[in-house]
Enzyme design. Structure first.
Site, PDB file in Angstrom:
ATOM      1  N   VAL A 499       0.825  -1.216   0.000  1.00 25.93           N
ATOM      2  CA  VAL A 499       0.000   0.000   0.000  1.00 25.93           C
ATOM      3  C   VAL A 499       0.858   1.266   0.000  1.00 25.93           C
ATOM      4  O   VAL A 499       2.050   1.228   0.287  1.00 25.93           O
ATOM      5  CB  VAL A 499      -0.965   0.014   1.202  1.00 25.93           C
ATOM      6  CG1 VAL A 499      -1.891  -1.184   1.150  1.00 25.93           C
ATOM      7  CG2 VAL A 499      -0.192   0.003   2.522  1.00 25.93           C
ATOM      8  N   GLU A 500       0.221   2.392  -0.308  1.00 25.12           N
ATOM      9  CA  GLU A 500       0.859   3.713  -0.390  1.00 25.12           C
ATOM     10  C   GLU A 500       2.073   3.698  -1.316  1.00 25.12           C
ATOM     11  O   GLU A 500       3.102   4.289  -1.024  1.00 25.12           O
ATOM     12  CB  GLU A 500       1.235   4.233   1.003  1.00 25.12           C
ATOM     13  CG  GLU A 500       0.037   4.638   1.827  1.00 25.12           C
ATOM     14  CD  GLU A 500       0.391   5.402   3.086  1.00 25.12           C
ATOM     15  OE1 GLU A 500       1.590   5.656   3.316  1.00 25.12           O
ATOM     16  OE2 GLU A 500      -0.524   5.737   3.842  1.00 25.12           O
ATOM     17  N   GLY A 501       1.945   3.020  -2.420  1.00 20.61           N
ATOM     18  CA  GLY A 501       3.033   2.927  -3.393  1.00 20.61           C
ATOM     19  C   GLY A 501       3.806   1.640  -3.190  1.00 20.61           C
ATOM     20  O   GLY A 501       4.555   1.508  -2.227  1.00 20.61           O
TER      21      GLY A 501
END
Length: 806
Positions: A499-501
């Site tokens: 997640v988040e990149g």
């Protein structure tokens, strides 16, 4: 004769080393004039005459108008096609956030005093009290078995976290939130993450990238007054919908759309608004969300807002109770029971003031997201990763003391000391990086590159730490149940990495891709000047850039050849040599980056193996910096020196190997060989932590209860009556408290006074005067705890099937 050659050369090198490149290259001309005036027949004069030709050009170049006319305008035409072409989303991401210590690293001359003098605001008394009381109580309300069985936090836990402000940690007090700092937010996330991942995600998501943060920064006063108090009290449960099937890392491929039009809203006709259609997935809290932050591409085909049709990515707030909105379905992220699921909407109409920031922010969504992500990414996942590492440290340091094989604790086997050192050493730098990055955000930074580094490299390190812990615990690690401390963290590892990149993308495309342009002192100015044909700006940046390259080339080779003797340390003691090494490696990183950028130009962005290695070097420069700062901030304790040394030697070897990998793989092999001479003149001399260092780290943490506590400071410590970490802590203390008494028993066994078997051994020890009756009771408690704590959970058929169906 020899002196007349060597002395000017040494002076020139000294000028280059200190960043005075222009004067260094002017020196030969001065020398030539002096020789001519004195009528010298020295043979070296011929050599310097040749060199003076270059100096003449330097002197000419010292007059900017002449330089621009004769040199720079031609270089601008030549170099402009070499610069990478950026899309609008790339440019927005690049310009988001701020640069800080990463910019120092990119100069090749980090200002260590600046870093060591920096201090964040720290936790206020109110924030510390919240951690000690409300956060502590919330953790006690959350039972992992209940969460696994019911698939969510209990109603009591939800009610408590809403009532006590956990949904509004970052919302200003004036709107009813807690208004806590980034450091407090990080500390809260770390503590709840150490206890339960479902709890952690539930707390972190409302206080990360989403409606509250976007409203606080970009919302109108009317929007803030309406939504922020409701979010702070938990009257609204927020979610933010960005990812969709065709647009993960590539947000520009987003198909969710909004069309500006007129429609009916709450009985009022002809209201100017947006008709939305979307299909999103992986949205945390979406199944229970009442207020959806939605990212979509806004279009205005009827020109109701202006001349443009394609307005770009926009963020709006959508009430999930509106007709056409669908939420409630859930994904199953590896069996970790946090609320995550898809959401879609068909022809959902909202008024124009649903846009966060109203009409003025139409089309500005991507910039808003990138700005907020720069700060938010510094907090949540680094806190989760640090918590996972500290929890593993706490658990295995106890388990390896309790677990005995072949008559001694497994912590004393070198084969166990090696992974223990990795666990403890990684934990040390991870929490140092978490704290430093959170402090920078609290001080006003929005570190886009550094936040990407801590997100990617700390979640990867958590994977390494937990895997090592699982290997050490063996069967106890893979047998799930209340006694198991590591299984939940092990399950959740890929989630943090994704997640988040996703980490692969972050490492190969974002960290160096953004860092090389944004953090470099001159690269972005050159690119912008070339794009706009600004000859004067291009000229100034280019020649400063050339001076930087020359300086770092000289510094790198001289520092390498002299064993870092020319790189002074800001502090004495065991960290001094590491400050000097990091200075040399920073110069080598900057020069290697120049070789890659200069030789590959715009194609470098597609050479992702090379940019990934450059990202490794930059990341470990930052993580090593954070380690050194932690060591100094905590008083440079001798007891901490083995941990600091292990972490630094690991960081330094990783930087060296990354730079070596770049130089080995540059398409221009001549440049690669030249770079190796400059950056690694003595070869790959850094070998990482020695076996002795690893043993010292493992033994120090196992034997020093104070060091163990400081290394795991900030995590939740369950009651000692609870199975799992609480009981392991109790057993650890019992064994340490009875170490001397158990030593008497082992000495008597070796002497043949007592049998090897434990059956009846304590009574016999009392009878022979080896132990007193009181001591016998103490050792019996330790033996009982030891036997109990190496057990694993088992379930009857009905209980097991109930767990499987959860």
């Amino acid at each position: 004769m020899l002196l007349t050659v060597i002395l000017p050369l040494l002076i020139a090198l000294a000028l280059l080393f200190t960043g005075r490149a222009f004067w260094a290259w002017c020196l030969p001309l001065v020398y030539v004039l002096w020789q001519w005036r004195s009528g010298s027949e020295d043979p070296s004069f011929i050599f310097w005459v040749v060199t003076s030709i270059a100096a003449v050009f330097v002197v000419i170049a010292g007059f900017p108008p002449v330089r621009r006319l004769l040199v720079t305008k031609h270089l601008l035409k030549l170099m402009k096609p070499m610069f990478p072409i950026m899309s609008e989303t790339e440019r927005t991401a690049l310009e988001a956030g701020t640069v800080w210590w990463d910019a120092d690293l990119f100069t090749g001359r980090p200002d260590w005093k600046k870093l060591l003098d920096f201090q964040g605001p720290g936790l206020s008394a109110r924030e510390q009290a919240f951690l000690d009381n409300e956060v502590e109580h919330l953790c006690k309300l959350v039972n992992a078995e209940q969460v696994d069985t019911e698939g969510d936090l209990s109603a009591e836990a939800w009610e408590y976290l809403k009532a006590k402000g956990f949904m509004g940690i970052i919302i200003p007090e004036e709107y009813g939130g807690l208004g806590f700092s980034a450091e407090a937010n990080s500390a809260i996330v770390t503590k709840v993450s150490s206890h339960n991942i479902t709890l952690a995600v539930t707390v972190m998501v409302p206080n990360s990238l989403g409606p509250a943060e976007l409203l606080a920064h970009y919302g109108t006063e009317e929007q803030k007054d309406h939504y922020l108090p409701r979010l702070a009290k938990g009257l609204e449960v927020p979610a933010f919908a960005l990812t969709e099937p065709g647009a993960g890392s590539d947000a520009g491929a987003m198909t969710s759309s909004g069309v500006v039009c007129h429609d009916t809203w709450k009985g009022k006709e002809n209201v100017l608004g947006i008709r939305l259609n979307w299909n999103k997935r992986y949205i945390t809290l979406a199944p229970v969300s009442t207020l959806l932050g939605l990212a979509f591409k806004l279009k205005d085909p009827e020109h109701l807002l202006g001349d443009e049709v394609e307005l770009g990515i926009t963020c709006a707030l959508v009430d999930t109770a509106l007709p056409g909105v669908h939420v409630g379905d859930r994904h199953d992220p590896l069996g970790v029971k946090f609320l995550n699921g898809p959401t879609h909407g068909e022809d959902v109409f909202v008024p124009l003031d649903a846009i966060i920031g109203n009409k003025a922010m139409a089309g500005q969504g991507w910039r808003m997201l990138m700005d907020c992500l720069s700060a938010g990414r510094s907090i949540s996942l680094p806190g989760l990763a640090a918590a996972g590492a500290m929890g593993t440290t706490r658990a295995v340091s106890a388990y390896t003391l309790l677990r005995e094989q072949f008559g001694m604790p497994i912590s004393k086997f070198e084969g166990i000391e090696e992974p223990l050192a990795r666990i403890f050493g990684n934990t040390y730098w991870m929490d140092g990086a978490r704290r430093l990055t959170a402090a920078s955000v609290a001080a006003g930074q929005k570190p886009s590159v550094l936040s990407a580094i801590v997100k990617a490299y700390m979640t990867e390190a958590m994977r390494d730490v937990v895997n090592d812990g699982m290997d050490i615990q063996g069967g106890a690690g893979i047998s799930r149940g209340p006694r198991n401390v590591l299984a939940a963290a092990y399950q959740g590892i890929p989630i943090g990495i994704t997640v988040e990149g996703a980490n692969i993308l972050t490492r190969t495309m974002i960290i160096f891709g953004q860092g090389a342009i944004r953090c470099h002192p001159h690269a972005f100015t050159e690119m912008e000047a070339a794009r706009t044909n600004d000859l004067k700006a291009f000229d100034g940046a280019l020649f400063k850039h050339l001076g930087l390259i020359t300086t770092n080339m000289t510094r790198s080779i001289l520092l390498g050849l002299t064993g870092n003797l020319l790189a002074p340390s800001p502090r004495p003691g065991p960290a001094a040599k590491h400050f000097s090494r990091m200075t040399r490696l920073a110069a080598g990183f900057e020069f290697t980056s120049e070789l890659a950028m200069g030789s590959l130009g715009g194609t470098l962005k597609r050479k992702e193996m090379i940019t990934g290695r450059l990202a490794d070097a930059l990341a470990w420069l930052y993580l090593g910096s954070a380690t050194l700062k932690r060591f100094q901030d905590e008083g440079a304790r001798p007891s901490d020196a083995p941990l600091m040394s292990w972490a630094m030697e690991t960081a330094e070897q990783n930087i060296q190997d990354a730079l070596s990998g770049v130089l080995d793989n540059l398409p221009n092999r001549l440049l690669g060989r030249v770079g190796r001479i400059v950056v690694l003149p003595l070869g790959r001399s850094l070998r990482g932590p020695s076996d002795q260092c690893s043993s010292e780290v493992a033994r120090a943490v196992i034997s020093d209860a104070d060091l163990r506590s400081r290394l795991t400071r900030g995590i939740y410590l369950p009651p000692r009556t609870e199975p799992g970490l609480g009981s392991l802590d109790r057993g650890y203390d019992l064994l340490r408290a009875t170490a001397t008494l158990r030593g008497k028993i082992k000495a008597a066994q070796r002497a043949g006074e007592l049998p090897r078997s434990r059956d009846g051994i304590l009574e016999l020890a009392v009878a022979k005067g080896i132990l007193t009756e009181e001591e016998r009771g103490q050792v019996q408690d330790a033996f009982d705890a030891q036997l109990d704590l190496i057990q694993v959970d088992a379930f009857d058929a009905a209980a097991y099937l109930a767990r499987c169906s959860a």
